[in-house]
Design a protein around this motif. Structure first.
Motif, PDB file in Angstrom:
ATOM      1  N   THR A 238      -3.008  16.052   5.167  1.00  0.00           N
ATOM      2  CA  THR A 238      -2.812  14.694   5.696  1.00  0.00           C
ATOM      3  C   THR A 238      -3.713  13.697   4.960  1.00  0.00           C
ATOM      4  O   THR A 238      -4.842  14.020   4.574  1.00  0.00           O
ATOM      5  CB  THR A 238      -3.146  14.637   7.199  1.00  0.00           C
ATOM      6  N   ALA A 239      -3.177  12.486   4.783  1.00  0.00           N
ATOM      7  CA  ALA A 239      -3.949  11.400   4.163  1.00  0.00           C
ATOM      8  C   ALA A 239      -3.748  10.139   5.000  1.00  0.00           C
ATOM      9  O   ALA A 239      -2.775  10.036   5.750  1.00  0.00           O
ATOM     10  CB  ALA A 239      -3.458  11.159   2.735  1.00  0.00           C
ATOM     11  N   VAL A 240      -4.679   9.211   4.879  1.00  0.00           N
ATOM     12  CA  VAL A 240      -4.534   7.928   5.573  1.00  0.00           C
ATOM     13  C   VAL A 240      -5.005   6.813   4.641  1.00  0.00           C
ATOM     14  O   VAL A 240      -6.027   6.946   3.970  1.00  0.00           O
ATOM     15  CB  VAL A 240      -5.293   7.924   6.929  1.00  0.00           C
ATOM     16  N   ILE A 241      -4.202   5.752   4.589  1.00  0.00           N
ATOM     17  CA  ILE A 241      -4.556   4.585   3.777  1.00  0.00           C
ATOM     18  C   ILE A 241      -4.985   3.493   4.752  1.00  0.00           C
ATOM     19  O   ILE A 241      -4.186   3.039   5.565  1.00  0.00           O
ATOM     20  CB  ILE A 241      -3.350   4.138   2.919  1.00  0.00           C
ATOM     21  N   THR A 242      -6.267   3.127   4.695  1.00  0.00           N
ATOM     22  CA  THR A 242      -6.810   2.210   5.704  1.00  0.00           C
ATOM     23  C   THR A 242      -7.497   1.000   5.066  1.00  0.00           C
ATOM     24  O   THR A 242      -8.056   1.116   3.971  1.00  0.00           O
ATOM     25  CB  THR A 242      -7.813   2.943   6.630  1.00  0.00           C
ATOM     26  N   ASN A 243      -7.478  -0.117   5.788  1.00  0.00           N
ATOM     27  CA  ASN A 243      -8.225  -1.286   5.291  1.00  0.00           C
ATOM     28  C   ASN A 243      -9.692  -1.224   5.722  1.00  0.00           C
ATOM     29  O   ASN A 243     -10.472  -2.112   5.386  1.00  0.00           O
ATOM     30  CB  ASN A 243      -7.562  -2.594   5.736  1.00  0.00           C
ATOM     31  N   ALA A 244     -10.066  -0.210   6.483  1.00  0.00           N
ATOM     32  CA  ALA A 244     -11.460   0.053   6.888  1.00  0.00           C
ATOM     33  C   ALA A 244     -12.035  -0.997   7.847  1.00  0.00           C
ATOM     34  O   ALA A 244     -13.231  -0.991   8.116  1.00  0.00           O
ATOM     35  CB  ALA A 244     -12.378   0.214   5.665  1.00  0.00           C
TER      36      ALA A 244
ATOM     37  N   ALA B 231      -9.739   4.271   1.487  1.00  0.00           N
ATOM     38  CA  ALA B 231     -10.228   3.090   2.208  1.00  0.00           C
ATOM     39  C   ALA B 231     -10.352   1.894   1.258  1.00  0.00           C
ATOM     40  O   ALA B 231     -10.846   2.032   0.142  1.00  0.00           O
ATOM     41  CB  ALA B 231     -11.583   3.405   2.835  1.00  0.00           C
ATOM     42  N   LYS B 232      -9.930   0.755   1.755  1.00  0.00           N
ATOM     43  CA  LYS B 232      -9.892  -0.453   0.923  1.00  0.00           C
ATOM     44  C   LYS B 232     -11.258  -1.117   0.803  1.00  0.00           C
ATOM     45  O   LYS B 232     -11.983  -1.244   1.785  1.00  0.00           O
ATOM     46  CB  LYS B 232      -8.917  -1.426   1.598  1.00  0.00           C
ATOM     47  N   LEU B 233     -11.588  -1.568  -0.401  1.00  0.00           N
ATOM     48  CA  LEU B 233     -12.740  -2.464  -0.611  1.00  0.00           C
ATOM     49  C   LEU B 233     -12.390  -3.321  -1.823  1.00  0.00           C
ATOM     50  O   LEU B 233     -12.440  -2.850  -2.960  1.00  0.00           O
ATOM     51  CB  LEU B 233     -14.036  -1.672  -0.859  1.00  0.00           C
ATOM     52  N   ASP B 234     -12.025  -4.571  -1.577  1.00  0.00           N
ATOM     53  CA  ASP B 234     -11.563  -5.439  -2.663  1.00  0.00           C
ATOM     54  C   ASP B 234     -12.623  -6.424  -3.121  1.00  0.00           C
ATOM     55  O   ASP B 234     -12.463  -7.051  -4.170  1.00  0.00           O
ATOM     56  CB  ASP B 234     -10.344  -6.262  -2.206  1.00  0.00           C
ATOM     57  N   ALA B 235     -13.651  -6.631  -2.296  1.00  0.00           N
ATOM     58  CA  ALA B 235     -14.590  -7.727  -2.582  1.00  0.00           C
ATOM     59  C   ALA B 235     -16.024  -7.233  -2.526  1.00  0.00           C
ATOM     60  O   ALA B 235     -16.349  -6.351  -1.731  1.00  0.00           O
ATOM     61  CB  ALA B 235     -14.384  -8.828  -1.548  1.00  0.00           C
TER      62      ALA B 235
END
Ligand code: SF4
Length: 263
Positions: free
Chosen positions: A102-108, A128-132
């Motif tokens: 299982t995997a999960v794509i999250t904006n955290a 997990a997202k980190l854009d900035a």
């Protein structure tokens, strides 16, 4: 085959054949971010609060009926998966019904919460997202709902990484406003210490222009160099341009396109 809670499988450069699970499964986007590049469009954010959207007994039979194999069962879809208060129960239902990881794509956004970190820790792979690299760019790129704090996300990512049981990737969408931030982002990746950094750029249709292959590869090189300088050269760095994009046919094309904002 008409699907309500699942979509794909799709060919993913990060996950191989990925069978999508949408723990929100609402016609409208349900997210506490409104990223400028979101392929689901420019929509109002929801409050950063959890609720139950899909029950395990609804998801289970549909998942079991899909015969297509996958490398991962991936929680994503038309919203932020950690907003589902029963995320762990849904993951356990997947494990009961299918053998895949299982995997999960999250904006955290909620990773500051111990309960959310516990739920995420059950997955084999967390993206997990980190854009900035700072609050100002975070607000400009991710346009979070009131109550979402950049500092708390960062602290939560570091805590999660320290206690993780599965793999952790930090995924960054590179666009105009953050393309010159490679050294600052690398410093944060070093603090978080994930297994992998995934550099993306919006190649699917959306409101933002993607960076070129040369621009993404330059960022990749700068980040690798900085990580090495910081003693974190073991963190793998990959990009959307450098990885293979496997061809996979979805069981139901309309249900897949819906999760990609195309219908
Ligand atoms: S976190 Fe994902 S779903 Fe939410 S706005 Fe950003 S890109 Fe869209």
């Amino acid at each position: 085959m008409e699907l309500k809670y699942c979509y794909g499988p799709v060919g993913s450069w990060r996950l191989g054949a990925s069978l999508g699970i949408d723990p929100i499964s609402r016609p409208e986007k349900v997210c506490d971010f409104n990223c400028v590049y979101c392929q689901l469009g420019d929509c109002a954010t929801v409050r950063p609060a959890r609720a139950v959207y899909v029950r395990p007994e609804e998801l289970g039979p549909e998942l079991a009926a899909i015969k297509a194999p996958a490398d991962y069962l991936t929680f994503s879809g038309r919203g932020e998966p950690t907003l589902a208060a029963n995320l762990n129960e849904l993951r356990l239902e997947c494990a009961r019904r299918r053998p895949e990881r299982t995997a999960v794509i999250t904006n955290a956004s909620l990773i500051y919460s111990e309960k959310v970190r516990e739920d995420l820790a059950g997955f084999d792979f967390v993206l997990a997202k980190l854009d900035a690299p700072d609050m100002e760019l975070f607000r400009e790129i991710n346009r979070p709902a009131d109550g979402v704090s950049f500092g708390e996300i960062l602290k939560g990512l570091i805590l999660f990484s320290k206690g993780r049981r599965g793999r952790l990737a930090i995924q960054t969408m590179l666009i105009g406003p953050n393309k010159a931030c490679a050294p600052e982002l690398a410093a944060l990746y070093a603090q978080i210490a994930p297994d992998e950094v995934q550099l993306n750029t919006p190649l699917r249709p959306c409101a933002q222009k993607p960076l070129s292959c040369a621009e993404v590869e330059l960022a990749c090189l700068l980040i690798k160099t900085e990580l090495k300088r910081l003693g974190k050269g073991g963190i793998k760095v990959i990009s959307v341009y450098s990885e293979k994009h496997p061809e996979v046919s979805p069981v139901s094309a309309p249900d897949t396109l819906k999760r990609r904002g195309k219908i």
